[in-house]
Design a protein around this motif. Structure first.
Motif, short mmCIF file in Angstrom:
data_model
loop_
_atom_site.label_atom_id
_atom_site.label_comp_id
_atom_site.label_asym_id
_atom_site.label_seq_id
_atom_site.Cartn_x
_atom_site.Cartn_y
_atom_site.Cartn_z
N SER A 79 0.82 -1.22 0.00
CA SER A 79 0.00 0.00 0.00
C SER A 79 0.85 1.27 0.00
CB SER A 79 -0.95 0.00 1.21
OG SER A 79 -0.19 -0.05 2.40
N GLU A 80 2.11 1.15 0.36
CA GLU A 80 2.99 2.32 0.35
C GLU A 80 3.50 2.58 -1.06
OE1 GLU A 80 6.05 2.33 3.28
OE2 GLU A 80 4.81 1.24 4.72
N ASP A 81 3.96 3.81 -1.28
CA ASP A 81 4.53 4.17 -2.58
C ASP A 81 5.97 3.66 -2.64
OD1 ASP A 81 5.29 5.21 -5.00
OD2 ASP A 81 5.26 7.30 -4.36
N ASN A 82 6.19 2.61 -3.42
CA ASN A 82 7.51 2.00 -3.56
C ASN A 82 8.07 2.23 -4.96
OD1 ASN A 82 7.74 0.69 -0.96
ND2 ASN A 82 6.05 -0.60 -1.64
N THR A 83 7.71 3.33 -5.56
CA THR A 83 8.11 3.60 -6.93
C THR A 83 9.61 3.51 -7.12
OG1 THR A 83 6.18 5.03 -7.21
CG2 THR A 83 7.95 5.26 -8.83
N VAL A 84 10.37 4.09 -6.22
CA VAL A 84 11.84 4.08 -6.35
C VAL A 84 12.35 2.64 -6.30
CG1 VAL A 84 14.00 4.80 -5.27
CG2 VAL A 84 12.10 6.41 -5.44
N SER A 85 11.87 1.86 -5.36
CA SER A 85 12.30 0.46 -5.24
C SER A 85 11.88 -0.36 -6.44
CB SER A 85 11.73 -0.16 -3.96
OG SER A 85 12.22 0.51 -2.83
N GLN A 86 10.66 -0.12 -6.92
CA GLN A 86 10.18 -0.85 -8.10
C GLN A 86 11.05 -0.54 -9.31
OE1 GLN A 86 6.03 0.05 -8.74
NE2 GLN A 86 5.51 -0.41 -6.64
N LYS A 87 11.32 0.75 -9.51
CA LYS A 87 12.13 1.15 -10.65
C LYS A 87 13.55 0.60 -10.53
CE LYS A 87 11.60 5.32 -12.39
NZ LYS A 87 11.46 6.78 -12.49
N GLN A 88 14.11 0.58 -9.34
CA GLN A 88 15.45 0.04 -9.14
C GLN A 88 15.49 -1.44 -9.48
OE1 GLN A 88 18.34 1.48 -8.62
NE2 GLN A 88 19.41 -0.47 -8.56
N LEU A 89 14.50 -2.18 -9.01
CA LEU A 89 14.44 -3.61 -9.30
C LEU A 89 14.30 -3.86 -10.80
CD1 LEU A 89 14.40 -6.50 -8.19
CD2 LEU A 89 11.93 -6.28 -7.97
N LEU A 90 13.44 -3.10 -11.45
CA LEU A 90 13.27 -3.24 -12.90
C LEU A 90 14.56 -2.87 -13.63
CD1 LEU A 90 9.66 -1.85 -13.42
CD2 LEU A 90 10.41 -4.24 -13.47
N HIS A 91 15.22 -1.82 -13.16
CA HIS A 91 16.49 -1.42 -13.78
C HIS A 91 17.53 -2.53 -13.66
CE1 HIS A 91 19.66 1.24 -15.16
NE2 HIS A 91 20.37 0.90 -14.10
N GLU A 92 17.60 -3.17 -12.50
CA GLU A 92 18.53 -4.28 -12.32
C GLU A 92 18.20 -5.44 -13.24
OE1 GLU A 92 18.23 -5.18 -8.15
OE2 GLU A 92 19.18 -3.29 -7.56
N GLN A 93 16.92 -5.69 -13.44
CA GLN A 93 16.51 -6.77 -14.33
C GLN A 93 16.88 -6.45 -15.78
OE1 GLN A 93 15.33 -9.90 -13.48
NE2 GLN A 93 16.06 -9.10 -11.54
N VAL A 94 16.69 -5.21 -16.18
CA VAL A 94 17.06 -4.81 -17.54
C VAL A 94 18.56 -5.01 -17.74
CG1 VAL A 94 17.31 -2.82 -19.08
CG2 VAL A 94 15.15 -3.21 -17.92
N GLU A 95 19.36 -4.60 -16.77
CA GLU A 95 20.81 -4.77 -16.88
C GLU A 95 21.18 -6.25 -17.01
OE1 GLU A 95 22.46 -2.79 -13.47
OE2 GLU A 95 22.57 -0.86 -14.53
N ALA A 96 20.56 -7.10 -16.21
CA ALA A 96 20.86 -8.54 -16.27
C ALA A 96 20.44 -9.12 -17.62
CB ALA A 96 20.14 -9.27 -15.13
N MET A 97 19.29 -8.69 -18.12
CA MET A 97 18.81 -9.18 -19.41
C MET A 97 19.70 -8.70 -20.55
SD MET A 97 14.73 -8.73 -18.99
CE MET A 97 13.90 -9.35 -17.55
N GLU A 98 20.15 -7.45 -20.46
CA GLU A 98 21.04 -6.92 -21.50
C GLU A 98 22.37 -7.67 -21.50
OE1 GLU A 98 21.05 -2.74 -20.53
OE2 GLU A 98 19.41 -2.33 -21.96
N GLU A 99 22.85 -8.02 -20.32
CA GLU A 99 24.10 -8.79 -20.24
C GLU A 99 23.92 -10.16 -20.89
OE1 GLU A 99 26.92 -10.65 -16.79
OE2 GLU A 99 26.10 -8.66 -16.45
#
Length: 129
Positions: free
Chosen positions: A73-93
């Motif tokens: 219920s809290e705004d976790n936008t920063v954490s969500q974006k960070q996790l997605l960013h990490e996933q993009v980096e792993a996928m790009e690798e």
């Protein structure tokens, strides 16, 4: 729709849908008076999202972490974006590793005759000795 229909619609097996529900990757599914699952479009979208992320290489652990952030219920936008960013980096690798292997195989195919001739010449030379 029931689990079987949802499976056909999403391309995800009924066992996987049940696993996703049990493990919290999708919300608990309402059941009708007979006890059968009644899957709505919200659940279909979540199943489809989980399928896409798994196909892209996201681990169950990371997917669950992301979904927990989304469902919180809290705004976790920063954490969500960070996790997605990490996933993009792993996928790009992984993509880069695959592209390197493809390029190497294409090089070998393009120079196959040259390599084969050289290899055969080396074999004939060894046989003569």
């Amino acid at each position: 729709m029931n689990v079987s229909e949802a499976s056909k619609k999403t391309g995800v097996s009924t066992d996987t849908i049940r696993y996703y529900e049990k493990d919290g990757l999708i919300p608990l599914i309402d059941r009708n008076e007979s006890g059968n699952r009644e899957i709505d479009e919200k659940i279909i979208r979540r199943i489809t999202f989980a399928k896409q992320m798994r196909a892209a290489g996201m681990s169950i652990k990371a997917l669950k972490q992301y979904i927990n952030l989304v469902d919180d219920s809290e705004d976790n936008t920063v954490s969500q974006k960070q996790l997605l960013h990490e996933q993009v980096e792993a996928m790009e690798e992984r993509r880069d590793d695959i592209q390197f292997a493809i390029n190497h195989l294409n090089y070998k195919l393009e120079h196959y005759d040259d390599h084969m001739r050289a290899t055969e010449a080396e074999l004939h030379e060894l046989e003569r000795k």
